[in-house]
Scaffold this motif. Structure first.
Motif, mmCIF file in Angstrom:
data_model
loop_
_atom_site.group_PDB
_atom_site.id
_atom_site.type_symbol
_atom_site.label_atom_id
_atom_site.label_comp_id
_atom_site.label_asym_id
_atom_site.label_seq_id
_atom_site.Cartn_x
_atom_site.Cartn_y
_atom_site.Cartn_z
ATOM 1 N N VAL A 47 0.848 -1.009 0.195
ATOM 2 C CA VAL A 47 -0.075 0.461 -0.259
ATOM 3 C C VAL A 47 0.837 1.242 -0.123
ATOM 4 C CG1 VAL A 47 -2.101 -1.098 1.105
ATOM 5 C CG2 VAL A 47 -0.133 -0.013 2.398
ATOM 6 N N ALA A 48 2.200 1.516 0.639
ATOM 7 C CA ALA A 48 2.773 1.994 0.262
ATOM 8 C C ALA A 48 3.550 3.170 -1.346
ATOM 9 C CB ALA A 48 4.435 2.190 0.949
ATOM 10 N N ALA A 49 3.373 2.025 -2.007
ATOM 11 C CA ALA A 49 3.633 2.190 -3.714
ATOM 12 C C ALA A 49 2.433 2.756 -3.682
ATOM 13 C CB ALA A 49 3.512 0.851 -3.924
ATOM 14 N N ALA A 60 -2.369 -6.470 -0.937
ATOM 15 C CA ALA A 60 -2.550 -5.987 -0.065
ATOM 16 C C ALA A 60 -3.758 -6.353 0.805
ATOM 17 C CB ALA A 60 -2.035 -4.617 0.303
ATOM 18 N N SER A 61 -3.898 -6.440 2.743
ATOM 19 C CA SER A 61 -4.797 -7.166 3.553
ATOM 20 C C SER A 61 -5.984 -5.495 3.973
ATOM 21 C CB SER A 61 -4.495 -7.853 4.352
ATOM 22 O OG SER A 61 -3.182 -6.856 4.949
ATOM 23 N N ARG A 69 -0.778 4.990 6.602
ATOM 24 C CA ARG A 69 -0.588 6.245 6.683
ATOM 25 C C ARG A 69 -1.977 6.954 6.211
ATOM 26 N NH1 ARG A 69 0.920 9.288 2.475
ATOM 27 N NH2 ARG A 69 1.955 8.733 0.892
ATOM 28 N N ALA A 70 -2.511 6.635 5.477
ATOM 29 C CA ALA A 70 -4.469 7.073 4.744
ATOM 30 C C ALA A 70 -4.750 6.479 4.528
ATOM 31 C CB ALA A 70 -3.319 8.306 3.856
ATOM 32 N N PRO A 71 -5.045 5.468 5.440
ATOM 33 C CA PRO A 71 -6.168 4.534 5.178
ATOM 34 C C PRO A 71 -7.366 5.142 3.823
ATOM 35 C CG PRO A 71 -6.198 5.258 6.858
ATOM 36 C CD PRO A 71 -5.246 5.606 6.724
ATOM 37 N N GLU A 72 -8.096 6.448 4.000
ATOM 38 C CA GLU A 72 -9.110 6.356 3.433
ATOM 39 C C GLU A 72 -8.920 7.003 2.179
ATOM 40 O OE1 GLU A 72 -6.138 10.319 4.687
ATOM 41 O OE2 GLU A 72 -7.269 8.432 5.470
ATOM 42 N N VAL A 191 -6.762 -0.233 -4.148
ATOM 43 C CA VAL A 191 -6.350 1.062 -5.343
ATOM 44 C C VAL A 191 -6.708 2.032 -4.957
ATOM 45 C CG1 VAL A 191 -9.065 0.591 -6.202
ATOM 46 C CG2 VAL A 191 -7.573 0.943 -7.698
ATOM 47 N N ALA A 192 -5.924 2.493 -5.783
ATOM 48 C CA ALA A 192 -5.961 4.195 -4.472
ATOM 49 C C ALA A 192 -7.727 4.689 -5.019
ATOM 50 C CB ALA A 192 -4.691 4.774 -5.589
ATOM 51 N N ARG A 193 -7.541 5.376 -4.000
ATOM 52 C CA ARG A 193 -9.169 5.806 -4.528
ATOM 53 C C ARG A 193 -9.435 7.419 -5.174
ATOM 54 N NH1 ARG A 193 -10.160 10.441 -0.270
ATOM 55 N NH2 ARG A 193 -8.792 11.327 -0.661
ATOM 56 N N ASP A 194 -8.603 7.634 -5.515
ATOM 57 C CA ASP A 194 -8.319 8.404 -6.474
ATOM 58 C C ASP A 194 -8.764 7.868 -8.271
ATOM 59 O OD1 ASP A 194 -9.141 10.826 -4.882
ATOM 60 O OD2 ASP A 194 -6.428 11.240 -5.192
ATOM 61 N N PHE A 195 -7.083 7.139 -8.500
ATOM 62 C CA PHE A 195 -7.518 5.826 -10.143
ATOM 63 C C PHE A 195 -8.271 5.750 -9.366
ATOM 64 C CE2 PHE A 195 -6.849 2.675 -12.211
ATOM 65 C CZ PHE A 195 -5.574 3.009 -13.274
ATOM 66 N N ALA A 196 -8.991 5.049 -8.732
ATOM 67 C CA ALA A 196 -10.642 4.672 -8.566
ATOM 68 C C ALA A 196 -11.743 5.387 -9.394
ATOM 69 C CB ALA A 196 -11.324 3.587 -7.893
#
Length: 308
Positions: A47-49, A60-61, A69-72, A191-196
């Motif tokens: 998730v850091a990537a 990831a899980s 650092r930023a689950p949102e 997935v990154a929220r913004d990418f989705a």
């Protein structure tokens, strides 16, 4: 063509057979997407990537998301394994028969927020947080075999086989979080929220391709073994077959049987949040972490098959 990079949770192997097939066969290209699977990088894991922008997705899980650092900024959109693969072996000859016997011992764990399930299990077994020393190391097998560790975090589809081959199954007591109703799933697609939000069609193409890849892997295992051989030639075909069979056993249960292959069961996120509440006394909002809409929109042929 949109390139979507997926950072894997470990080195390329049968653990990720469906992802490797989706990449090798170009299953998302018909939708204008090129999938690139990237092996583990300890300098920037899973998730850091994604949070750094180095990749758009990672394996990831839910625990990885909630402890980030930023689950949102992350969304949990797919999972294949529906049960934790983690085990914690110890030597019977040393008198280890129950988790409380590990008190004052050294337990090897993978670096980078990988030990929430272990801490939850030990707590439920009655051990204080400081009762054991957790030692972060990328290789938990070698130090365990040398006797440097009391126990070590391993998967039942890879590291445990190595240890059992070296020491024998009967020489080990194998602790599992399942015995304490505190197992946490390990491999999911994040997935990154913004990418989705910005490229939902690309995310859908990846989800469709990954589900198709896993359908092929489970129904035509030799095609998966071929892809794994190309990605990981240092492992034998038999090792790839065994690992794929173990992954299948972890996948064809639970929500796969009740909902379908890949269903991102929100209960997995809720359990990770429960673990953090009990172990770390931390309340983490998790209502928006799961996102099943891409799974729901995937072809019925890949997610709805009767796997029982």
């Amino acid at each position: 063509m949109t390139t979507v990079r997926i950072r894997l949770l470990w080195h390329k192997q049968a653990q990720f057979a469906g992802f490797l097939l989706a990449e090798k066969l170009g299953l998302a290209r018909r939708s204008g997407v090129e999938i690139v699977c990237e092996g583990l990088d300890f300098n920037m894991k899973h998730v850091a990537a994604v949070l750094s922008g180095a990749t758009q997705m990672s394996v990831a899980s839910p625990a990885h998301i909630l402890e980030s650092r930023a689950p949102e900024k992350l969304r949990f959109i797919l999972t294949i394994q529906q049960e934790s693969p983690l085990v914690y072996p110890a030597r019977k000859t040393k008198g280890f028969t129950k988790p409380t016997d590990l008190k004052n011992g050294k337990i090897g764990v993978w670096p980078g927020h990988e030990d929430l399930e272990l801490r939850w299990m030990l707590q439920r077994a009655g051990l204080a947080p400081d009762a054991v020393e957790r030692i972060a190391m990328p290789d938990t097998v070698g130090p365990f075999l040398k006797g440097d560790l009391t126990s070590a975090q391993m998967t039942n589809y890879h590291e445990l086989h190595v240890v059992e081959k070296a020491l024998g199954h009967d020489a080990l007591t194998i602790f599992s979080a399942r015995d304490y109703d505190c197992s946490l799933i390990k491999d999911g697609l994040v997935v990154a929220r913004d990418f989705a939000a910005e490229k939902p069609a690309a995310v859908q193409a990846v989800v469709d391709a990954v589900l198709e890849g896993w359908t092929i892997a489970f129904s035509e295992p030799e095609r998966a073994v071929e892809a794994c051989r190309e990605a990981r030639p240092d492992m034998s075909d038999e090792e790839h077959r065994q690992q794929l069979a173990d992954i299948r056993a972890l996948a064809i249960r639970g929500a796969t049987l009740s909902h379908g292959l890949g269903y991102p069961d929100p209960r997995h996120v809720a359990r990770a949040a429960q673990a953090m509440a009990e172990v770390e006394n931390k309340s983490v909002p998790c209502e928006e972490t799961g996102d099943a809409r891409f799974w729901q929109a995937a072809p019925e042929a890949f997610r709805g098959r009767n796997w029982a």
